[in-house]
Design a protein around this motif. Structure first.
Motif, short mmCIF file in Angstrom:
data_model
loop_
_atom_site.label_atom_id
_atom_site.label_comp_id
_atom_site.label_asym_id
_atom_site.label_seq_id
_atom_site.Cartn_x
_atom_site.Cartn_y
_atom_site.Cartn_z
N GLU A 171 -1.23 -2.03 6.33
CA GLU A 171 -1.86 -1.06 5.45
C GLU A 171 -2.11 0.25 6.17
N GLN A 198 6.30 1.90 -5.72
CA GLN A 198 5.29 1.04 -6.32
C GLN A 198 5.84 0.31 -7.54
N LYS A 199 6.63 1.00 -8.35
CA LYS A 199 7.25 0.36 -9.51
C LYS A 199 8.18 -0.77 -9.09
N ARG A 201 7.64 -2.63 -6.67
CA ARG A 201 6.76 -3.61 -6.04
C ARG A 201 7.01 -3.75 -4.54
N ILE A 203 5.45 -1.39 -2.45
CA ILE A 203 4.16 -0.98 -1.91
C ILE A 203 3.12 -0.99 -3.02
N ASN A 204 1.87 -0.97 -2.61
CA ASN A 204 0.78 -0.73 -3.55
C ASN A 204 0.01 0.48 -3.02
N TYR A 205 -0.16 1.48 -3.87
CA TYR A 205 -0.84 2.70 -3.45
C TYR A 205 -2.04 2.92 -4.35
N SER A 206 -3.23 2.95 -3.76
CA SER A 206 -4.44 3.13 -4.54
C SER A 206 -5.50 3.83 -3.71
N ILE A 210 -2.31 2.58 1.32
CA ILE A 210 -0.93 2.16 1.08
C ILE A 210 -0.73 0.80 1.74
N THR A 211 -0.41 -0.20 0.93
CA THR A 211 -0.16 -1.55 1.43
C THR A 211 1.29 -1.91 1.16
N LEU A 213 4.01 -4.41 0.34
CA LEU A 213 4.05 -5.73 -0.29
C LEU A 213 5.31 -6.51 0.07
#
Length: 243
Positions: A171, A198-199, A201, A203-206, A210-211, A213
């Motif tokens: 992360e 992100q779409k 899948r 990474i996840n960005y919030s 940034i994680t 996946l």
């Protein structure tokens, strides 16, 4: 920014320090000082005097070139695989780039005087630092090629993977604006590229976190530049280095 030594933070967490023969490390150890490297802190400024060299252990430092109009772009990153301050032992003393902490953490600093003295002894330490410098030059050259020839999404993948290679987790804490400054592009472009990842899948960005996946798929999506840089670092600075 000096802090007390912790059992969880040791010089061996830096690959260069860990690769040193016992005799070389024994000479450096009394002079190594554990310090905090806060986000956004300038390790050195362009043309500024550098009193220390830094060996990150769980942080990342960006080497940036700043233009006259204030815009900037990252030319390399340094983390637990290396050090910050090569001009101190290469003889230049200063550099036109600046170094800024990209991911907060810790590192060990060593005074310029001690570093120069040990480097001038020659032998294993000098050899190791020169090998690291060659790897860093490769990263700088490949970054220039990547920024010129590859799509922004591929550049972002390269940047993410190189950064994660230098951290103990998967992360990053980083705003899109800061990423845009590092890559020398518009924020809107980073937003679109990160959205695509992100779409898919990958990474996840919030909220600036940034994680990753799916690292294998992220590596499959990146351009050749990441592999070129990683191979050179692994070749020149393996975990168990034979000098």
């Amino acid at each position: 920014m000096a802090i007390s030594t912790s059992a969880w933070q040791t010089p061996s967490q830096n690959r260069l320090l860990a690769a040193l023969p016992a005799a070389d490390f024994a000479r450096l150890q009394p002079h190594l000082e554990l310090v905090s490297l806060p986000l956004g802190w300038a390790v050195y400024e362009a043309g500024g005097t550098q009193g220390y060299v830094y060996f990150p252990i769980d942080s990342i430092v960006s080497l940036l070139y700043v233009m006259e109009d204030g815009s900037s772009a990252e030319i390399a990153v340094s983390g637990n695989e290396g050090l910050v301050g090569i001009s101190l032992f290469m003889g230049g003393e200063t550099t036109p780039s600046r170094a800024v902490v990209q991911s907060a953490g810790h590192g060990y600093r060593l005074s310029a005087a001690v570093l120069k003295r040990e480097f001038e002894r020659g032998g294993d330490l000098q050899h190791l630092l020169l090998r690291y410098t060659q790897a860093l030059i490769t990263q700088m050259a490949q970054t220039a090629v990547c920024n010129r020839h590859h799509a922004l999404e591929q550049q972002l993948c390269r940047w993410l993977l190189l950064s994660l290679d230098r951290l103990p987790a998967n992360e990053l804490v980083m705003t899109q604006e800061l990423i845009a400054n590092m890559l020398g592009v518009r924020r809107e472009g980073v937003t679109e590229a990160a959205g695509n990842l992100q779409k898919a899948r990958l990474i996840n960005y919030s909220r600036g976190h940034i994680t990753v996946l799916d690292r294998p798929k992220l590596e499959a999506r990146v351009c050749e530049c990441y592999a070129v840089v990683k191979r050179e670092y692994d070749r020149l600075i393996p975990s168990a280095l034979t000098l």
